[in-house]
Design a protein around this motif. Structure first.
Motif, PDB file in Angstrom:
ATOM      1  N   VAL A 309     -17.097  -4.749  -0.931  1.00 50.58           N
ATOM      2  CA  VAL A 309     -15.897  -4.003  -1.303  1.00 50.58           C
ATOM      3  C   VAL A 309     -15.827  -3.899  -2.820  1.00 50.58           C
ATOM      4  O   VAL A 309     -16.235  -4.817  -3.527  1.00 50.58           O
ATOM      5  N   ALA A 310     -15.285  -2.781  -3.315  1.00 50.15           N
ATOM      6  CA  ALA A 310     -15.081  -2.611  -4.750  1.00 50.15           C
ATOM      7  C   ALA A 310     -13.627  -2.237  -5.009  1.00 50.15           C
ATOM      8  O   ALA A 310     -12.965  -1.633  -4.163  1.00 50.15           O
ATOM      9  N   SER A 311     -13.138  -2.591  -6.176  1.00 47.25           N
ATOM     10  CA  SER A 311     -11.771  -2.264  -6.566  1.00 47.25           C
ATOM     11  C   SER A 311     -11.804  -1.650  -7.965  1.00 47.25           C
ATOM     12  O   SER A 311     -12.538  -2.128  -8.837  1.00 47.25           O
ATOM     13  N   GLY A 312     -11.022  -0.585  -8.147  1.00 46.85           N
ATOM     14  CA  GLY A 312     -11.043   0.119  -9.426  1.00 46.85           C
ATOM     15  C   GLY A 312     -12.029   1.271  -9.431  1.00 46.85           C
ATOM     16  O   GLY A 312     -12.204   1.927 -10.461  1.00 46.85           O
ATOM     17  N   VAL A 313     -12.673   1.543  -8.310  1.00 47.13           N
ATOM     18  CA  VAL A 313     -13.547   2.696  -8.136  1.00 47.13           C
ATOM     19  C   VAL A 313     -13.223   3.333  -6.778  1.00 47.13           C
ATOM     20  O   VAL A 313     -12.872   2.617  -5.839  1.00 47.13           O
ATOM     21  N   PRO A 314     -13.316   4.656  -6.665  1.00 49.52           N
ATOM     22  CA  PRO A 314     -13.570   5.645  -7.714  1.00 49.52           C
ATOM     23  C   PRO A 314     -12.346   5.978  -8.557  1.00 49.52           C
ATOM     24  O   PRO A 314     -12.434   6.746  -9.500  1.00 49.52           O
ATOM     25  N   VAL A 315     -11.185   5.403  -8.186  1.00 47.58           N
ATOM     26  CA  VAL A 315      -9.966   5.628  -8.964  1.00 47.58           C
ATOM     27  C   VAL A 315      -9.653   4.352  -9.741  1.00 47.58           C
ATOM     28  O   VAL A 315      -9.394   3.304  -9.140  1.00 47.58           O
ATOM     29  N   PRO A 316      -9.699   4.391 -11.066  1.00 47.00           N
ATOM     30  CA  PRO A 316      -9.431   3.182 -11.860  1.00 47.00           C
ATOM     31  C   PRO A 316      -8.024   2.648 -11.609  1.00 47.00           C
ATOM     32  O   PRO A 316      -7.091   3.403 -11.360  1.00 47.00           O
ATOM     33  N   ARG A 317      -7.894   1.330 -11.681  1.00 50.10           N
ATOM     34  CA  ARG A 317      -6.586   0.698 -11.573  1.00 50.10           C
ATOM     35  C   ARG A 317      -6.594  -0.559 -12.421  1.00 50.10           C
ATOM     36  O   ARG A 317      -7.582  -1.304 -12.442  1.00 50.10           O
ATOM     37  N   PRO A 318      -5.513  -0.838 -13.140  1.00 49.80           N
ATOM     38  CA  PRO A 318      -5.496  -2.002 -14.045  1.00 49.80           C
ATOM     39  C   PRO A 318      -5.519  -3.336 -13.305  1.00 49.80           C
ATOM     40  O   PRO A 318      -5.962  -4.341 -13.855  1.00 49.80           O
ATOM     41  N   ASP A 319      -5.030  -3.366 -12.057  1.00 46.49           N
ATOM     42  CA  ASP A 319      -4.962  -4.617 -11.311  1.00 46.49           C
ATOM     43  C   ASP A 319      -6.102  -4.730 -10.300  1.00 46.49           C
ATOM     44  O   ASP A 319      -5.922  -5.288  -9.213  1.00 46.49           O
ATOM     45  N   HIS A 320      -7.267  -4.208 -10.659  1.00 43.57           N
ATOM     46  CA  HIS A 320      -8.378  -4.190  -9.715  1.00 43.57           C
ATOM     47  C   HIS A 320      -8.762  -5.594  -9.261  1.00 43.57           C
ATOM     48  O   HIS A 320      -9.028  -5.835  -8.070  1.00 43.57           O
ATOM     49  N   ALA A 321      -8.789  -6.553 -10.175  1.00 43.09           N
ATOM     50  CA  ALA A 321      -9.188  -7.914  -9.811  1.00 43.09           C
ATOM     51  C   ALA A 321      -8.131  -8.581  -8.938  1.00 43.09           C
ATOM     52  O   ALA A 321      -8.452  -9.285  -7.963  1.00 43.09           O
ATOM     53  N   GLN A 322      -6.846  -8.351  -9.254  1.00 40.33           N
ATOM     54  CA  GLN A 322      -5.775  -8.943  -8.452  1.00 40.33           C
ATOM     55  C   GLN A 322      -5.797  -8.414  -7.019  1.00 40.33           C
ATOM     56  O   GLN A 322      -5.605  -9.178  -6.062  1.00 40.33           O
ATOM     57  N   ALA A 323      -6.039  -7.101  -6.859  1.00 37.28           N
ATOM     58  CA  ALA A 323      -6.076  -6.508  -5.515  1.00 37.28           C
ATOM     59  C   ALA A 323      -7.229  -7.079  -4.696  1.00 37.28           C
ATOM     60  O   ALA A 323      -7.078  -7.391  -3.504  1.00 37.28           O
ATOM     61  N   LEU A 324      -8.380  -7.254  -5.339  1.00 35.45           N
ATOM     62  CA  LEU A 324      -9.543  -7.772  -4.624  1.00 35.45           C
ATOM     63  C   LEU A 324      -9.379  -9.254  -4.297  1.00 35.45           C
ATOM     64  O   LEU A 324      -9.799  -9.721  -3.234  1.00 35.45           O
ATOM     65  N   ALA A 325      -8.747  -9.993  -5.191  1.00 37.77           N
ATOM     66  CA  ALA A 325      -8.494 -11.414  -4.926  1.00 37.77           C
ATOM     67  C   ALA A 325      -7.538 -11.582  -3.747  1.00 37.77           C
ATOM     68  O   ALA A 325      -7.734 -12.459  -2.891  1.00 37.77           O
ATOM     69  N   ALA A 326      -6.510 -10.746  -3.697  1.00 38.40           N
ATOM     70  CA  ALA A 326      -5.560 -10.815  -2.583  1.00 38.40           C
ATOM     71  C   ALA A 326      -6.252 -10.492  -1.261  1.00 38.40           C
ATOM     72  O   ALA A 326      -6.007 -11.152  -0.241  1.00 38.40           O
ATOM     73  N   MET A 327      -7.142  -9.511  -1.295  1.00 30.51           N
ATOM     74  CA  MET A 327      -7.861  -9.187  -0.066  1.00 30.51           C
ATOM     75  C   MET A 327      -8.777 -10.334   0.337  1.00 30.51           C
ATOM     76  O   MET A 327      -8.923 -10.642   1.528  1.00 30.51           O
ATOM     77  N   ALA A 328      -9.434 -10.952  -0.620  1.00 35.53           N
ATOM     78  CA  ALA A 328     -10.351 -12.049  -0.319  1.00 35.53           C
ATOM     79  C   ALA A 328      -9.632 -13.186   0.404  1.00 35.53           C
ATOM     80  O   ALA A 328     -10.145 -13.754   1.380  1.00 35.53           O
ATOM     81  N   LEU A 329      -8.441 -13.532  -0.052  1.00 31.40           N
ATOM     82  CA  LEU A 329      -7.673 -14.594   0.602  1.00 31.40           C
ATOM     83  C   LEU A 329      -7.309 -14.210   2.036  1.00 31.40           C
ATOM     84  O   LEU A 329      -7.409 -15.012   2.967  1.00 31.40           O
ATOM     85  N   ASP A 330      -6.879 -12.955   2.226  1.00 30.87           N
ATOM     86  CA  ASP A 330      -6.543 -12.490   3.571  1.00 30.87           C
ATOM     87  C   ASP A 330      -7.783 -12.415   4.456  1.00 30.87           C
ATOM     88  O   ASP A 330      -7.700 -12.644   5.670  1.00 30.87           O
ATOM     89  N   LEU A 331      -8.914 -12.099   3.841  1.00 36.46           N
ATOM     90  CA  LEU A 331     -10.158 -11.995   4.600  1.00 36.46           C
ATOM     91  C   LEU A 331     -10.565 -13.362   5.164  1.00 36.46           C
ATOM     92  O   LEU A 331     -10.976 -13.481   6.318  1.00 36.46           O
TER      93      LEU A 331
END
Length: 438
Positions: A309-331
């Motif tokens: 999974v990638a975050s911040g692509v193809p649409v950039p977002r400033p909280d890309h790392a936070q979104a991916l970390a939240a998903m990782a915990l839920d995963l």
């Protein structure tokens, strides 16, 4: 009239309308079932695209059989002996076209060819009896559109021959059968009604053919877009639609990527068998896909029992790392839940890294959207070196997550191709601190 009387009247009208709707549905339901059964005669062994076309041929032939037979009965019941030849032509046409669905057993084009030949011949017969103003020659115009539906545009030369033949027969019918040469000298009202009937039939069939053709195009476009959106990000699909031949390659100064590997799956699959293995993996990946959609991150691909999974692509977002970390915990929590539900020993290892990366479309036939760069390699290595049930992150992620997530130092780990690298475990979310007013 009182208000109560008006309410009762309106209630009675609504009940009457509802009763009419129910009655109409009861009438339409068996009719639809009948048409559905007729449409499927003789098409079973053909591929889906051919079946759709042959269904149109079957239904069209059935409608012609019914209308032709009814018209023959009407002429016969009129008691006019001079109309008997036309009655026989109609009956012969109805009998011949009733065999159209059975012709599909020989060839996918046999039924359509029988339909065309029978119709063309019958129209000449009708024209010879009623003259060119009887409406029959007008129906040759349908052949400008119908062959594309019956035989498909890919059979260009067959369609071309049928269209030209129809044009020639139309001209022959018009010039060879003027009204004074008609075999039956029918009343002008009869001629006018025949012409109106022919015009309505012609316009209706041409409109139906064009509607069907546009319907196929719209369906194909919708199916293609659905497939594209299942394998590519929505933003990339829109760019492809605007510029189909454009090379799509983008650079991102800040983005993050996650690799997850289901530990114990290979060992477990040996004892589950193919069907149960695929069912379990499908349940896991479907759950992961739902999490990706929920957190607004982009699934890149699955590789066996690994998930990227990638975050911040193809649409950039400033909280890309936070979104991916939240998903990782839920995963991690999701895998544990599924393992408990299935009563199996299953867990997951995850690695997350952030930094500049490149993304784009690769391939020609089975293309895909992928990402490249040092963070991709780093996330893969962190996943491989992580512990079962744990999430390992890189220093860049640590700087972005330390304020809102619980991070535990892991120390230096040896990353292939990078060397010694400091890493952290992502253990959970921090509870938001409450700031009391002074």
């Amino acid at each position: 009239m009182t208000i109560a009387d008006r309410d009762n009247q309106r209630g009675g009208q609504r009940s009457w309308l509802q009763g009419c709707v129910v009655l109409l549905k009861q009438i339409v339901r068996p009719v639809k079932a009948m048409f559905g059964a007729i449409a499927c005669i003789g098409i079973k062994d053909y591929p889906p695209d051919t079946q759709r076309r042959l269904k149109i041929v079957n239904v069209f032939s059935f409608l012609v059989v019914v209308t032709t037979f009814i018209y023959a009965i009407q002429l016969w019941m009129s008691g006019d002996e001079t109309m008997m030849p036309v009655v026989f032509i109609n009956l012969a046409l109805a009998v011949i076209l009733s065999f159209v669905p059975l012709m599909h057993r020989f060839n996918e084009m046999a039924g359509g060819l029988l339909l065309v030949i029978a119709e063309f011949s019958a129209l000449i017969g009708f024209t010879s009896y009623f003259g060119r103003l009887g409406g029959a020659p007008l129906q040759y115009v349908v052949a400008a559109a119908a062959p594309f539906v019956i035989f498909e545009a890919r059979r260009f030369w067959l369609v071309f021959v049928i269209v030209v033949t129809a044009l020639v027969l139309h001209l022959i019918a018009w010039f060879q059968f003027p009204m004074e040469a008609a075999r039956l000298h029918a009343d002008q009202k009869v001629i006018d009604s025949l012409y109106v009937q022919g015009a309505i039939t012609t316009f209706g069939l041409i409109a139906a053919c064009v509607y069907y053709a546009f319907g196929l195009v719209e369906t194909a476009k919708a199916e293609t877009e659905t497939v594209l959106r299942n394998i590519l990000p929505d933003a990339i699909v829109e760019r492809l639609k605007m510029a189909p031949g454009q090379t799509i390659a983008d650079g991102f100064s800040e983005a993050s990527v996650l690799f997850a590997d289901i530990s114990g799956f290979v060992r477990l699959a040996r004892g589950l068998g193919p069907e149960k293995t695929v069912a379990l993996l499908n349940r896991l990946v479907t759950a992961f896909d739902e999490l990706a959609q929920q957190h607004g991150v982009e699934k890149i691909k699955t590789i066996g029992d690994a998930y990227m999974v990638a975050s911040g692509v193809p649409v950039p977002r400033p909280d890309h790392a936070q979104a991916l970390a939240a998903m990782a915990l839920d995963l991690v929590a999701t895998v544990r839940t599924i393992a408990a539900d299935e009563n199996i020993d299953l867990n997951v290892r995850i690695g997350i890294a952030a930094g500049p990366m490149t993304a784009g479309i690769i391939g020609k036939n089975k293309f895909s959207y992928d990402v490249w760069g040092d963070p991709v390699n780093m996330a893969s290595r962190l996943e491989q070196s992580s512990e079962v049930g744990r999430i390992t992150i890189c220093p860049t992620c640590y700087a972005a997550l330390k304020e809102s997530f619980i991070l535990r130092p892991r120390g230096l780990i040896d990353i292939k191709g990078v060397g010694k690298q400091e890493a952290w475990f992502l253990d959970g979310r921090r509870e938001p601190s409450l700031t009391l007013p002074v």
